[in-house]
Design an enzyme around this catalytic site. Structure first.
Site, PDB file in Angstrom:
ATOM      1  N   ASN A   1      45.036   6.281 -36.140  1.00 38.50           N
ATOM      2  CA  ASN A   1      45.306   5.063 -35.386  1.00 38.50           C
ATOM      3  C   ASN A   1      46.003   5.418 -34.081  1.00 38.50           C
ATOM      4  O   ASN A   1      47.020   6.125 -34.076  1.00 38.50           O
ATOM      5  CB  ASN A   1      46.168   4.112 -36.214  1.00 38.50           C
ATOM      6  CG  ASN A   1      45.401   3.519 -37.383  1.00 38.50           C
ATOM      7  OD1 ASN A   1      44.637   2.584 -37.221  1.00 38.50           O
ATOM      8  ND2 ASN A   1      45.597   4.088 -38.562  1.00 38.50           N
TER       9      ASN A   1
ATOM     10  N   GLU B   1      40.793   8.588 -43.265  1.00 37.81           N
ATOM     11  CA  GLU B   1      41.659   7.946 -42.278  1.00 37.81           C
ATOM     12  C   GLU B   1      43.107   8.307 -42.586  1.00 37.81           C
ATOM     13  O   GLU B   1      43.542   8.239 -43.743  1.00 37.81           O
ATOM     14  CB  GLU B   1      41.509   6.427 -42.294  1.00 37.81           C
ATOM     15  CG  GLU B   1      42.435   5.758 -41.279  1.00 37.81           C
ATOM     16  CD  GLU B   1      42.436   4.240 -41.347  1.00 37.81           C
ATOM     17  OE1 GLU B   1      43.196   3.613 -40.568  1.00 37.81           O
ATOM     18  OE2 GLU B   1      41.707   3.675 -42.177  1.00 37.81           O
TER      19      GLU B   1
ATOM     20  N   GLU C   1      41.251   5.325 -33.750  1.00 36.84           N
ATOM     21  CA  GLU C   1      41.083   3.914 -34.086  1.00 36.84           C
ATOM     22  C   GLU C   1      42.042   3.079 -33.243  1.00 36.84           C
ATOM     23  O   GLU C   1      43.245   3.352 -33.206  1.00 36.84           O
ATOM     24  CB  GLU C   1      41.342   3.678 -35.571  1.00 36.84           C
ATOM     25  CG  GLU C   1      40.354   4.409 -36.473  1.00 36.84           C
ATOM     26  CD  GLU C   1      40.437   3.964 -37.915  1.00 36.84           C
ATOM     27  OE1 GLU C   1      41.259   3.063 -38.214  1.00 36.84           O
ATOM     28  OE2 GLU C   1      39.686   4.505 -38.752  1.00 36.84           O
TER      29      GLU C   1
ATOM     30  N   ASP D   1      39.325  -1.175 -34.662  1.00 42.48           N
ATOM     31  CA  ASP D   1      39.906  -1.420 -35.980  1.00 42.48           C
ATOM     32  C   ASP D   1      40.232  -2.895 -36.164  1.00 42.48           C
ATOM     33  O   ASP D   1      40.480  -3.632 -35.209  1.00 42.48           O
ATOM     34  CB  ASP D   1      41.177  -0.573 -36.124  1.00 42.48           C
ATOM     35  CG  ASP D   1      41.636  -0.449 -37.562  1.00 42.48           C
ATOM     36  OD1 ASP D   1      40.857  -0.810 -38.477  1.00 42.48           O
ATOM     37  OD2 ASP D   1      42.770  -0.001 -37.790  1.00 42.48           O
TER      38      ASP D   1
ATOM     39  N   GLU E   1      36.478  -2.262 -44.626  1.00 41.85           N
ATOM     40  CA  GLU E   1      37.773  -1.906 -45.200  1.00 41.85           C
ATOM     41  C   GLU E   1      38.067  -2.802 -46.402  1.00 41.85           C
ATOM     42  O   GLU E   1      37.496  -3.881 -46.540  1.00 41.85           O
ATOM     43  CB  GLU E   1      38.878  -2.084 -44.163  1.00 41.85           C
ATOM     44  CG  GLU E   1      38.764  -1.205 -42.940  1.00 41.85           C
ATOM     45  CD  GLU E   1      39.937  -1.409 -41.991  1.00 41.85           C
ATOM     46  OE1 GLU E   1      40.780  -0.510 -41.918  1.00 41.85           O
ATOM     47  OE2 GLU E   1      40.008  -2.466 -41.327  1.00 41.85           O
TER      48      GLU E   1
END
Length: 311
Positions: free
Chosen positions: A132, A74, A164, A194, A251
């Site tokens: 993101n 990520e 995301e 997310d 996460e």
């Protein structure tokens, strides 16, 4: 929430010795007047930083819990600030979103993160990269074509890119983003919801938006061992993802106990400081080799060292 400094917790019944101990901590702690004052970030700072290209991604690995396979990374935004050095997103993302610069930051991150994924591919590493995506960017109908063009330029497939979208931000808009999100999936890119659990997502939202991944927020993962409420939310999120045929990512995996918990609950992918802190793009090939060597000889849990912190 209000920024108050906690000196400690006093159990019942209150006793004078306990209270005295707490108050002595206050007396021994320097007052805020002696602390250095940082100049607040401004909209002008953001504009200057974006124009100068001072924003860049660092990368945190995503690991398959079943076999320890590295799935990808990520991309997390950082800012190389001329006064404060490298600073994380908590310090600048709210200001960026409120000042209308979210699309510019998204563009910077897409170009650099997809470009880095292309660099890894040229080194023989077929990995995915997750970026993101600002909900503001979903107002651009040509966004899917732009991302496909970036992937082609980098020499990777659209299926190696995941976008995301933060749950709470998505709910501020309704029909507009659905068109773009659907076409992103049609073109082969992944869509991840997310920070699940921190916003107000409804079952209708998960039904109508073509997500293929759900990420459970770190606040429900790291506290689940000792917090029954957090564990209940974590278990419910994993079960919901399974019923909807979504890949579920935990996460904030910071300890071996966190890893074992989410593995036992049926989570698919782990991400957090227990595996690795975010690293620079040029470090990815070496990190990948080291991880693969360890994973071939030892179970991933046994070879990764604990490391607390926040991304």
């Amino acid at each position: 929430t209000h920024g108050l400094r906690m000196l400690g917790a006093v159990p019942k019944p209150l006793t004078l010795p306990t209270l005295r101990t707490i108050l002595e901590r206050h007396a021994q702690t320097p007052t805020r007047r002696n602390a250095p004052t940082l100049t607040p970030l401004t909209v002008g700072d953001i504009d200057t930083g974006l124009t100068a290209g001072s924003f860049f991604p660092v990368f945190q690995p995503k690991i398959a819990i079943a076999d320890g396979a590295l799935l990808g990374f990520e991309a997390l935004a950082r800012w190389d600030h001329p006064r404060f050095g490298r600073i994380g997103p908590d310090a600048f993302v709210p200001l960026i979103e409120d000042s209308g610069f979210a699309i510019r930051l998204t563009d910077h991150m897409l170009v650099q993160a997809i470009g880095a994924c292309g660099d890894w591919a040229r080194r023989g590493l077929r990995l995915s990269v997750a970026v993101n995506l600002s909900v503001d960017a979903l107002g651009r109908l040509d966004l899917p074509e732009q991302i496909v063009a970036l992937a082609e330029k980098a020499g990777i497939g659209p299926d190696q890119v995941t976008l995301e979208v933060t749950e709470s931000r998505l709910l501020r808009d309704d029909a507009g983003p659905l068109d773009v999100l659907t076409r992103l999936r049609i073109k082969g890119m992944g869509l991840s919801l997310d920070d699940f659990g921190t916003g107000y997502a409804s079952m209708q939202r998960l039904k109508h938006v073509p997500f293929n991944e759900l990420k459970v927020d770190r606040s429900f993962v790291s506290g689940a061992l000792n917090d029954p409420e957090s564990r209940a939310i974590l278990e419910s999120a994993i079960n919901l993802a399974k019923r909807l045929d979504l890949t579920v990512v935990a996460e904030g995996i910071e300890t071996e106990e966190d890893w074992r918990l989410v593995a036992g609950l049926g989570c698919d992918v782990a991400q957090g400081y227990y595996i690795s802190e975010p690293i620079d793009g040029h470090q990815v090939p070496e990190w990948t080799r080291n991880w693969q060597n360890r994973a071939r000889t030892t179970a991933p849990i046994a070879v990764t060292g604990g490391h607390s912190g926040a991304a």
